[in-house]
Design a protein around this motif. Structure first.
Motif, PDB file in Angstrom:
ATOM      1  N   HIS A 121       0.831  -1.207   0.000  1.00 23.63           N
ATOM      2  CA  HIS A 121       0.000   0.000   0.000  1.00 23.63           C
ATOM      3  C   HIS A 121       0.865   1.257   0.000  1.00 23.63           C
ATOM      4  O   HIS A 121       0.528   2.241  -0.664  1.00 23.63           O
ATOM      5  N   TYR A 122       1.968   1.213   0.726  1.00 21.31           N
ATOM      6  CA  TYR A 122       2.790   2.413   0.891  1.00 21.31           C
ATOM      7  C   TYR A 122       3.994   2.474  -0.041  1.00 21.31           C
ATOM      8  O   TYR A 122       4.652   3.514  -0.116  1.00 21.31           O
ATOM      9  N   SER A 123       4.299   1.400  -0.740  1.00 22.37           N
ATOM     10  CA  SER A 123       5.445   1.381  -1.649  1.00 22.37           C
ATOM     11  C   SER A 123       5.030   0.832  -3.007  1.00 22.37           C
ATOM     12  O   SER A 123       4.240  -0.118  -3.090  1.00 22.37           O
ATOM     13  N   ASP A 124       5.590   1.422  -4.057  1.00 21.60           N
ATOM     14  CA  ASP A 124       5.294   0.927  -5.403  1.00 21.60           C
ATOM     15  C   ASP A 124       6.401   0.019  -5.925  1.00 21.60           C
ATOM     16  O   ASP A 124       6.453  -0.289  -7.118  1.00 21.60           O
ATOM     17  N   SER A 144       5.107  -6.034  -5.008  1.00 24.54           N
ATOM     18  CA  SER A 144       3.860  -6.386  -5.705  1.00 24.54           C
ATOM     19  C   SER A 144       3.967  -7.753  -6.371  1.00 24.54           C
ATOM     20  O   SER A 144       3.002  -8.532  -6.364  1.00 24.54           O
ATOM     21  N   GLU A 145       5.117  -8.064  -6.937  1.00 19.11           N
ATOM     22  CA  GLU A 145       5.280  -9.378  -7.575  1.00 19.11           C
ATOM     23  C   GLU A 145       5.143 -10.498  -6.550  1.00 19.11           C
ATOM     24  O   GLU A 145       4.504 -11.528  -6.811  1.00 19.11           O
ATOM     25  N   LEU A 146       5.745 -10.296  -5.381  1.00 18.35           N
ATOM     26  CA  LEU A 146       5.622 -11.301  -4.327  1.00 18.35           C
ATOM     27  C   LEU A 146       4.185 -11.389  -3.826  1.00 18.35           C
ATOM     28  O   LEU A 146       3.681 -12.479  -3.538  1.00 18.35           O
ATOM     29  N   ALA A 147       3.505 -10.250  -3.743  1.00 14.35           N
ATOM     30  CA  ALA A 147       2.112 -10.244  -3.286  1.00 14.35           C
ATOM     31  C   ALA A 147       1.222 -11.042  -4.230  1.00 14.35           C
ATOM     32  O   ALA A 147       0.430 -11.889  -3.796  1.00 14.35           O
ATOM     33  N   PHE A 148       1.338 -10.795  -5.525  1.00 19.13           N
ATOM     34  CA  PHE A 148       0.518 -11.528  -6.492  1.00 19.13           C
ATOM     35  C   PHE A 148       0.876 -13.018  -6.498  1.00 19.13           C
ATOM     36  O   PHE A 148      -0.010 -13.865  -6.629  1.00 19.13           O
ATOM     37  N   ARG A 199      -6.916  -5.620  -2.180  1.00 13.88           N
ATOM     38  CA  ARG A 199      -7.383  -4.239  -2.028  1.00 13.88           C
ATOM     39  C   ARG A 199      -6.236  -3.286  -1.677  1.00 13.88           C
ATOM     40  O   ARG A 199      -6.214  -2.138  -2.109  1.00 13.88           O
ATOM     41  N   SER A 200      -5.265  -3.792  -0.908  1.00  8.50           N
ATOM     42  CA  SER A 200      -4.102  -2.968  -0.566  1.00  8.50           C
ATOM     43  C   SER A 200      -3.263  -2.657  -1.801  1.00  8.50           C
ATOM     44  O   SER A 200      -2.641  -1.582  -1.895  1.00  8.50           O
ATOM     45  N   LEU A 201      -3.228  -3.582  -2.737  1.00  9.90           N
ATOM     46  CA  LEU A 201      -2.444  -3.399  -3.960  1.00  9.90           C
ATOM     47  C   LEU A 201      -3.009  -2.312  -4.872  1.00  9.90           C
ATOM     48  O   LEU A 201      -2.288  -1.782  -5.718  1.00  9.90           O
ATOM     49  N   ILE A 202      -4.273  -1.985  -4.705  1.00 11.82           N
ATOM     50  CA  ILE A 202      -4.910  -1.009  -5.594  1.00 11.82           C
ATOM     51  C   ILE A 202      -4.211   0.342  -5.552  1.00 11.82           C
ATOM     52  O   ILE A 202      -4.085   1.019  -6.580  1.00 11.82           O
ATOM     53  N   GLU A 203      -3.718   0.737  -4.388  1.00 13.72           N
ATOM     54  CA  GLU A 203      -3.116   2.056  -4.226  1.00 13.72           C
ATOM     55  C   GLU A 203      -2.007   2.318  -5.242  1.00 13.72           C
ATOM     56  O   GLU A 203      -1.946   3.394  -5.842  1.00 13.72           O
ATOM     57  N   ASN A 204      -1.150   1.344  -5.462  1.00  7.01           N
ATOM     58  CA  ASN A 204       0.004   1.540  -6.341  1.00  7.01           C
ATOM     59  C   ASN A 204       0.013   0.665  -7.589  1.00  7.01           C
ATOM     60  O   ASN A 204       0.854   0.882  -8.473  1.00  7.01           O
ATOM     61  N   VAL A 221      -4.014  -5.147 -10.573  1.00  5.01           N
ATOM     62  CA  VAL A 221      -5.099  -5.790  -9.818  1.00  5.01           C
ATOM     63  C   VAL A 221      -6.262  -6.116 -10.750  1.00  5.01           C
ATOM     64  O   VAL A 221      -6.818  -7.221 -10.697  1.00  5.01           O
ATOM     65  N   VAL A 222      -6.631  -5.173 -11.588  1.00  2.00           N
ATOM     66  CA  VAL A 222      -7.721  -5.404 -12.541  1.00  2.00           C
ATOM     67  C   VAL A 222      -7.383  -6.594 -13.433  1.00  2.00           C
ATOM     68  O   VAL A 222      -8.222  -7.486 -13.659  1.00  2.00           O
ATOM     69  N   HIS A 223      -6.167  -6.622 -13.933  1.00  2.00           N
ATOM     70  CA  HIS A 223      -5.736  -7.726 -14.795  1.00  2.00           C
ATOM     71  C   HIS A 223      -5.783  -9.047 -14.038  1.00  2.00           C
ATOM     72  O   HIS A 223      -6.236 -10.075 -14.568  1.00  2.00           O
ATOM     73  N   ASN A 224      -5.336  -9.045 -12.795  1.00  2.00           N
ATOM     74  CA  ASN A 224      -5.335 -10.266 -12.000  1.00  2.00           C
ATOM     75  C   ASN A 224      -6.747 -10.793 -11.793  1.00  2.00           C
ATOM     76  O   ASN A 224      -6.995 -11.998 -11.888  1.00  2.00           O
ATOM     77  N   LEU A 225      -7.687  -9.889 -11.495  1.00  2.00           N
ATOM     78  CA  LEU A 225      -9.081 -10.315 -11.321  1.00  2.00           C
ATOM     79  C   LEU A 225      -9.645 -10.886 -12.609  1.00  2.00           C
ATOM     80  O   LEU A 225     -10.332 -11.918 -12.602  1.00  2.00           O
TER      81      LEU A 225
END
Length: 229
Positions: A146-149, A154-158, A181-186, A191-195
């Motif tokens: 959420h706080y870092s781009d 993000s790769e690890l999160a996905f 939802r936290s990933l949306i910020e950056n 996120v849209v693609h992942n969904l």
């Protein structure tokens, strides 16, 4: 700090917690902040030994108080190694105990400063037989992404979401939703693609809540009002 000193400090903290029994969480936070300030010159390892003692206790109050001390004592937090976190997580159960340690305590800069160790820890937790550790692998990343781009986060999160997407335990499904939802910020586009790519595999609650936040900016679906409205 020798064992007797750790035990003495532990007992004094427990006495303070019992005296504050029934009070609101902000009061417990005040006690933790006061302890951290009073012991700010204490070597980090001494503080971590105190936290070890608190996490080894049986009570919810002591365990969550240990997480507060890590959060508020900056040098101790920065000195906390991933192996120690793994041990602590072995003693935590349920979303409240797990999240007290994993939600916004360890921030992006700390993870990135020792990235190989943190990436290894989170990947290992995501495959652990213990569901509490699997939840931790998701929650540990909610604040950092959420706080870092930084793309590493993000790769690890996905990847972690992908590892756990088939699970249907609420401890996991709700944390998957939280992380997306936290990933949306950056990383809104990702996120849209992942969904779109994995909707059939993801928990329905995660898909629903994430799409609602994408559309309205909130989990509840109530659109945020501008300051002038």
């Amino acid at each position: 700090m020798n064992r007797a000193a750790v035990r003495r400090e532990h007992d004094e903290l427990v006495a303070s917690l019992r005296a504050a029994s029934g009070v609101a969480v902000p009061e417990r936070r005040r006690i933790a902040k006061a302890w951290a300030r009073a012991h700010e010159a204490l070597p980090p390892e001494d503080v971590l030994e105190m936290v070890d003692s608190l996490f080894a206790s049986q009570s919810y109050e002591e365990k969550t108080f240990g997480a507060l001390l890590v959060d508020y004592h900056g040098p101790a937090r920065l000195a906390t190694g991933t192996d120690r976190i793994d041990v602590w997580l072995s003693r935590l159960a349920g979303w409240a105990e797990v999240d007290s340690l994993c939600q916004n305590v360890f921030q992006a800069d700390q993870l990135l400063a020792d990235w190989r160790a943190w990436k290894t820890l989170i990947a290992r937790l995501s495959r652990d037989p213990n569901v509490n550790k699997r939840r931790a692998s998701l929650v540990l990343l909610t604040g950092p992404v959420h706080y870092s781009d930084d793309a590493r986060l993000s790769e690890l999160a996905f990847a972690t979401v992908d590892t756990l997407s088939a699970e249907r335990d609420p401890l996991i499904t709700k944390a998957v939703s939280w992380l997306l939802r936290s990933l949306i910020e950056n990383h809104r586009t990702a996120v849209v693609h992942n969904l779109d790519e994995h909707e059939s595999e993801l928990p329905r609650i995660a898909v629903r809540e994430t799409r609602v936040k994408l559309e309205t900016g909130t989990k509840s679906g109530r659109r945020r009002q501008s300051p002038s409205s």
